[in-house]
Write a protein that holds these residues in place. Structure first.
Motif, PDB file in Angstrom:
ATOM      1  N   HIS A   1       0.864  -1.185   0.000  1.00  0.00           N
ATOM      2  CA  HIS A   1       0.000   0.000   0.000  1.00  0.00           C
ATOM      3  C   HIS A   1       0.890   1.221   0.000  1.00  0.00           C
ATOM      4  O   HIS A   1       2.018   1.170   0.475  1.00  0.00           O
ATOM      5  CB  HIS A   1      -0.883   0.026   1.253  1.00  0.00           C
ATOM      6  CG  HIS A   1      -1.954  -1.034   1.228  1.00  0.00           C
ATOM      7  ND1 HIS A   1      -3.051  -0.961   0.413  1.00  0.00           N
ATOM      8  CD2 HIS A   1      -2.066  -2.200   1.917  1.00  0.00           C
ATOM      9  CE1 HIS A   1      -3.801  -2.025   0.587  1.00  0.00           C
ATOM     10  NE2 HIS A   1      -3.214  -2.794   1.503  1.00  0.00           N
ATOM     11  N   GLY A   2       0.379   2.308  -0.546  1.00  0.00           N
ATOM     12  CA  GLY A   2       1.116   3.560  -0.510  1.00  0.00           C
ATOM     13  C   GLY A   2       2.379   3.474  -1.329  1.00  0.00           C
ATOM     14  O   GLY A   2       2.366   3.095  -2.500  1.00  0.00           O
ATOM     15  N   GLN A   3       3.514   3.783  -0.704  1.00  0.00           N
ATOM     16  CA  GLN A   3       4.788   3.794  -1.414  1.00  0.00           C
ATOM     17  C   GLN A   3       5.475   2.445  -1.202  1.00  0.00           C
ATOM     18  O   GLN A   3       6.247   2.265  -0.261  1.00  0.00           O
ATOM     19  CB  GLN A   3       5.674   4.933  -0.880  1.00  0.00           C
ATOM     20  CG  GLN A   3       5.086   6.319  -1.127  1.00  0.00           C
ATOM     21  CD  GLN A   3       5.184   6.721  -2.590  1.00  0.00           C
ATOM     22  OE1 GLN A   3       6.264   6.614  -3.179  1.00  0.00           O
ATOM     23  NE2 GLN A   3       4.088   7.166  -3.172  1.00  0.00           N
ATOM     24  N   ALA A   4       5.188   1.493  -2.053  1.00  0.00           N
ATOM     25  CA  ALA A   4       5.786   0.169  -1.892  1.00  0.00           C
ATOM     26  C   ALA A   4       5.722  -0.554  -3.229  1.00  0.00           C
ATOM     27  O   ALA A   4       5.001  -0.168  -4.148  1.00  0.00           O
ATOM     28  CB  ALA A   4       5.042  -0.652  -0.841  1.00  0.00           C
TER      29      ALA A   4
ATOM     30  N   PRO B   1       1.093  -0.879  -5.902  1.00  0.00           N
ATOM     31  CA  PRO B   1      -0.216  -0.628  -5.297  1.00  0.00           C
ATOM     32  C   PRO B   1      -0.990   0.415  -6.103  1.00  0.00           C
ATOM     33  O   PRO B   1      -0.406   1.193  -6.849  1.00  0.00           O
ATOM     34  CB  PRO B   1       0.142  -0.095  -3.910  1.00  0.00           C
ATOM     35  CG  PRO B   1       1.498   0.494  -4.067  1.00  0.00           C
ATOM     36  CD  PRO B   1       2.194  -0.287  -5.143  1.00  0.00           C
ATOM     37  N   LYS B   2      -2.299   0.364  -5.956  1.00  0.00           N
ATOM     38  CA  LYS B   2      -3.169   1.317  -6.652  1.00  0.00           C
ATOM     39  C   LYS B   2      -2.795   2.754  -6.308  1.00  0.00           C
ATOM     40  O   LYS B   2      -2.323   3.037  -5.224  1.00  0.00           O
ATOM     41  CB  LYS B   2      -4.611   1.101  -6.200  1.00  0.00           C
ATOM     42  CG  LYS B   2      -5.457   0.309  -7.159  1.00  0.00           C
ATOM     43  CD  LYS B   2      -6.793   0.208  -6.489  1.00  0.00           C
ATOM     44  CE  LYS B   2      -7.948  -0.186  -7.284  1.00  0.00           C
ATOM     45  NZ  LYS B   2      -9.079  -0.488  -6.375  1.00  0.00           N
ATOM     46  N   GLY B   3      -2.990   3.620  -7.236  1.00  0.00           N
ATOM     47  CA  GLY B   3      -2.816   5.031  -6.951  1.00  0.00           C
ATOM     48  C   GLY B   3      -1.402   5.530  -7.130  1.00  0.00           C
ATOM     49  O   GLY B   3      -1.120   6.713  -7.020  1.00  0.00           O
ATOM     50  N   ILE B   4      -0.484   4.641  -7.420  1.00  0.00           N
ATOM     51  CA  ILE B   4       0.896   5.085  -7.503  1.00  0.00           C
ATOM     52  C   ILE B   4       1.230   5.559  -8.911  1.00  0.00           C
ATOM     53  O   ILE B   4       2.108   6.398  -9.107  1.00  0.00           O
ATOM     54  CB  ILE B   4       1.838   3.947  -7.041  1.00  0.00           C
ATOM     55  CG1 ILE B   4       3.133   4.553  -6.521  1.00  0.00           C
ATOM     56  CG2 ILE B   4       2.126   2.969  -8.168  1.00  0.00           C
ATOM     57  CD1 ILE B   4       3.930   3.573  -5.718  1.00  0.00           C
ATOM     58  N   ALA B   5       0.514   5.025  -9.896  1.00  0.00           N
ATOM     59  CA  ALA B   5       0.810   5.421 -11.270  1.00  0.00           C
ATOM     60  C   ALA B   5       0.135   6.746 -11.572  1.00  0.00           C
ATOM     61  O   ALA B   5      -0.985   6.976 -11.151  1.00  0.00           O
ATOM     62  CB  ALA B   5       0.317   4.350 -12.236  1.00  0.00           C
ATOM     63  N   PRO B   6       0.817   7.615 -12.298  1.00  0.00           N
ATOM     64  CA  PRO B   6       0.203   8.900 -12.642  1.00  0.00           C
ATOM     65  C   PRO B   6      -1.020   8.677 -13.533  1.00  0.00           C
ATOM     66  O   PRO B   6      -1.038   7.751 -14.350  1.00  0.00           O
ATOM     67  CB  PRO B   6       1.307   9.643 -13.391  1.00  0.00           C
ATOM     68  CG  PRO B   6       2.282   8.588 -13.803  1.00  0.00           C
ATOM     69  CD  PRO B   6       2.161   7.471 -12.830  1.00  0.00           C
TER      70      PRO B   6
END
Lengths: 259, 647
Positions: free
Chosen positions: B404-407, B456-461
């Motif tokens: 999750h988050g930055q991983a 994890p979701k949300g990390i890609a622009p």
């Protein structure tokens, strides 16, 4: 079977001359196979082949004639005894020594000619000298071919020659090194009678005019009759010896051996 | 001496032409692969591309390099194998001539010099033909590589001046090496041998032949054992070595097997005169029959072994993919539409997985020639909980819960190869966003591969998503009809919906397709070379060795047709020997691969390319049979008596 001549240690008469014998065998034994099944191809043979003479070796099949010739020429090692070729003991000669003997001291003629099919008559004749590292002029080879009556066949390949002509090329090849001894194994075995006669006449002439020593194995009493003397072999031993043989005489002795 | 070579050349031109052509083809193959390899390795990406495009382009070239590299190694190996067996055989054929030279006063050194001189001459002539042939072959080979997508369109390997020296070195080197051992043996020919028999050596299985055969077989076995403890991706190249070593070992030892086959043939044709005669010939001509079988052993071993390995690994990945996928349906749709799938009726779980291309920067590695320490990779953006419900996989280290988050998690694609382990930081760039992410989980390597990284979701622009594709693994609620749910999804989302069975099959087919392309590049030319060598052996043997034997058979009452039938039957028996021993080499290879796959994935399967095997067997029998028919007919064209009385 019993031999007619009881002289087991046959000694050719020519040993009386001052010359060294061309080849001498001393108690030569050649055994094939292992202890249990050992066969004595030569069973203690001692004899001298005289210089400047023509000796024929005869005997029934399996009597050891070919082994005798191969041992005398250094082609086959002997189990015991000594072989002296032109005075040199070759019994334990190295391959290099035997090679140089084949180049300089002995020549071979065979029943099946053993010419190299891809070379012309003159190239076949020049081969032994070339192998010895000598430069051979075409002339030399042609001269030797002319001496066997094939001056006009020098450019032919073996397959373009008759049997008798092939055998004369083989003789020319053997003679170009002026060998001390010429070994001939059934040289007329594959020839018709008139070709055989011309080859034998050629050999006779070489003995008579230039003192060539010849050891010849043959089946044919008519061929043996051209020689100076005949050794008879049976079961690896020399059992008889005839001088100035005639064809009927040789045939008779041979027939007695084969009974 | 040279004149002797030249005149022997005129006489036995088939013998020498065969040798020249084997050298020429070998040189051409090696030269072509080498030039392509050198050009591919120095390829520069065109200017004006983004970092990602550049890295992707370089990566596609990078796949060409191992493929062409292995092709090169295989070509070199085959050249050495085929040239040396051809040359050794031609020396054995001329044993009687060589003994005759000894009888007329030639010494050992002269014999060896003659043979080495001839080999050098044949090697040079072969090279002279091989260099232009190699250029033609290079064009063909690079077209194939471009067609299969290993190299960019317009790829043109250039001529390098130094390649000429390499080709001459290879042509000369393999010719001399091929004849070296044989010439030493020929040097030991006794003059008396000229007076006896056909001139062939009485003993084919010499001590050194035993030794070489055993060593190669031992190497093959050792490699199979080693392969049990490496990844299948690493086991694959090892399997190629297994095939090569086993084929060499079996070829070397094949004289032991040849008489056995002769006996079997004799039993099969007990009451058949021609068959009995052919069986006796098989037993009698051990050396020549072993020489014909050798390239066939190599051909069958390589083709069946490697295709079988490839089919088996594809089958294993199909089975494991099926086993590891818990979903009922797989939806392929644009990434920005996939969020609607979970809302469709009767969908119990939907793992939306979006593939994003990225560039990894490996800070620990030195700069290398391929565009620095950057490589393209593919990551899959997932929801870890959904992912775990859709796939039956467990990390070998760490836990996906923390994704999750930055991983980042190492995916099943190349987790072992990238050189990272848990806790390391990965530097990567997605779109224009630079990221430094800690590795929180490591997934096991699978036969079917997968993404390099899980994000994890949300990390890609957001900017990369519209162009991306999503795969959504859908599980339906208990009792629902997956087909009906599929129809519902189809109406809700643009894209394709496949049942899991169909999807797995598609994946396997795609993998099979890629592998077949690779093997076509690898084995295409090599197989043709081995086949040529088999044809050459039949031609050379008949031309050089058997004319007078055939003639003698006719003189003893056989008709020409019977002689030809006898020759063809003998050749086909030898073909069977080659195919069987090649099959043994292939079996070792395939079983070795099965072990490696089983250890990794728990699935041990053997899948054989039956169609290819059938075509290969039929083709080998046909080609060798026709060659034998043709050569036996031409060898019996002349009247028999003229051949028997020949010198």
């Amino acid at each position: 079977m019993r031999m007619m001549n009881t002289d087991l240690r046959a000694e050719p008469a020519a040993t009386a001359t001052e010359n060294l014998p061309a080849v001498e065998l001393r108690g030569v034994r050649r055994t094939y196979g292992k202890h249990g099944t050992a066969v004595n191809a030569l069973d203690g043979v001692s004899t001298r082949f005289p210089d400047a003479g023509w000796t024929a070796v005869m005997g029934p099949s399996g009597s050891g004639k070919s082994t005798l010739l191969h041992a005398a020429a250094g082609l086959e090692s002997v189990t015991s005894g000594e072989v002296l070729l032109a005075g040199t003991d070759i019994t334990a000669a190295s391959d290099e020594e035997l090679t140089s003997l084949r180049r300089d001291t002995i020549g071979f003629v065979f029943q099946n000619f053993n010419l190299i099919g891809s070379l012309t008559a003159e190239q076949n004749v020049a081969l032994p000298l070339r192998l010895g590292g000598q430069r051979v002029s075409t002339r030399d080879a042609r001269d030797v071919l002319a001496s066997v009556g094939l001056a006009d066949r020098s450019r032919h390949r073996p397959r373009e020659l008759s049997g008798g002509q092939r055998q004369r090329v083989a003789i020319a090849r053997a003679m170009i090194t002026r060998p001390a001894v010429l070994f001939a194994d059934e040289p007329t075995g594959a020839l018709d009678s008139s070709s055989a006669k011309s080859v034998l006449a050629l050999l006779r002439d070489m003995v008579d005019t230039s003192g060539q020593s010849i050891v010849m194995v043959t089946h044919d009493p008519a061929a043996a009759a051209w020689a100076d003397s005949v050794l008879f072999l049976s079961d690896g031993r020399i059992v008889d010896h005839a001088h100035s043989p005639t064809a009927p005489g040789v045939a008779e002795r041979l027939a007695a051996l084969e009974v | 001496m040279l004149r002797l070579s030249a005149s022997t050349f005129r006489e036995q031109w088939q013998l020498f032409l065969g040798s020249i052509l084997t050298v020429a083809i070998g040189v051409a193959l090696v030269q072509s692969s080498l030039l392509i390899l050198v050009t591919a390795a120095t390829l520069e990406a065109p200017a004006g591309l983004s970092t990602l495009e550049r890295a992707q382009l370089m990566d596609s070239y990078a796949l060409a390099i191992p493929v062409v590299g292995i092709t090169l190694a295989l070509a070199l190996f085959l050249t050495i194998f085929i040239v040396s067996s051809t040359f050794a055989f031609t020396v054995a054929q001329r044993r009687r001539d060589l003994a005759l030279l000894r009888l007329t006063g030639g010494n050992r050194k002269q014999l060896r010099k003659l043979l080495l001189g001839e080999a050098a001459l044949l090697g040079l002539v072969g090279t002279a033909l091989g260099v232009p042939l190699g250029l033609a072959l290079m064009r063909l080979q690079s077209q194939l590589l471009v067609m299969f997508g290993f190299l960019p369109a317009g790829f043109r390997p250039g001529w390098q001046h130094w390649i000429f020296a390499v080709s001459v070195g290879i042509g000369l080197g393999v010719a001399l090496a091929g004849v070296l051992a044989a010439s030493r043996r020929a040097g030991r020919v006794r003059p008396l041998d000229a007076l006896r028999g056909t001139g062939d050596e009485a003993r084919v299985m010499t001590a050194s032949r035993w030794f070489v055969g055993m060593v190669f077989l031992a190497v093959a076995v050792a490699l199979i054992i080693v392969a049990q403890s490496v990844d299948p991706s690493g086991a694959m190249p090892l399997m190629m070595l297994v095939t090569l070593a086993a084929a060499v070992g079996l070829s070397t030892l094949s004289p032991l097997v040849v008489p056995v086959f002769g006996r079997v043939l004799g039993l099969l044709f007990r009451k058949h005169t021609i068959g009995t005669l052919a069986a006796a010939n098989v037993r009698d001509g051990v050396r020549r029959n072993a020489a014909t079988a050798a390239p066939l052993i190599m051909l069958v071993g390589l083709l069946v072994g490697l295709l079988g390995t490839s089919f088996s690994s594809t089958a294993a990945s199909e089975q494991t993919l099926h086993r590891d996928t818990a979903a009922d349906l797989v939806v392929t749709s644009p990434a920005d539409e996939a969020h609607r799938i979970p809302g469709v009726q009767a969908v119990a779980n939907a793992s939306v997985e979006v593939d994003v291309p990225l560039v990894m920067t490996n800070v620990e590695h030195e700069e290398d020639a391929l565009g620095g320490a950057m490589e393209s990779g593919n990551a899959r953006v997932v929801d870890p909980d959904d992912y775990l419900r859709a796939h039956r996989v467990q990390p070998v280290a760490g836990s996906l819960e923390q994704l999750h988050g930055q991983a980042v998690a190492l995916g099943p694609g190349r987790s072992g190869e990238l050189g990272y382990s848990i806790g390391d930081t990965v530097h990567l760039k997605i779109g224009d966003r630079q990221l430094q992410l800690p590795i929180v989980a490591v997934l096991p390597t699978t036969p079917y591969g997968g993404p390099d990284l899980l994000l994890p979701k949300g990390i890609a622009p957001e900017s990369v998503l519209p162009s991306a594709t999503a795969q959504t693994f859908v599980s339906t609620v208990q009792g629902a009809d997956p087909a009906a749910v599929g129809d519902n999804i189809r109406t809700a989302v643009p894209g394709t919906v496949d049942s899991v069975d169909a999807w797995v099959q598609q994946q396997a087919a795609a993998e099979q397709d890629t592998q077949l392309r690779i093997f076509t590049v690898l084995l295409g030319m090599a197989s043709l070379y081995a086949l040529f060598a088999a044809i050459n052996a039949v031609v050379v043997i008949t031309a050089a060795d058997r004319r007078s034997e055939f003639a003698a058979a006719r003189l003893s009452g056989l008709t020409r047709r019977q002689v030809v039938r006898m020759a063809v039957l003998e050749s086909e028996t030898v073909t069977a020997i080659g195919i069987l021993l090649g099959g043994v080499a292939a079996t070792g290879t395939i079983l070795g691969m099965r072990g490696a796959l089983e250890r990794m994935s728990g699935v041990g399967v053997v899948e054989l390319p039956w169609l290819a095997i059938g075509a290969l067997v039929a083709g080998a029998f046909l080609v060798v049979g026709l060659t034998s028919l043709w050569t036996a007919r031409s060898a019996t064209r002349m009247s028999p008596i003229s051949l028997v009385s020949d010198e």
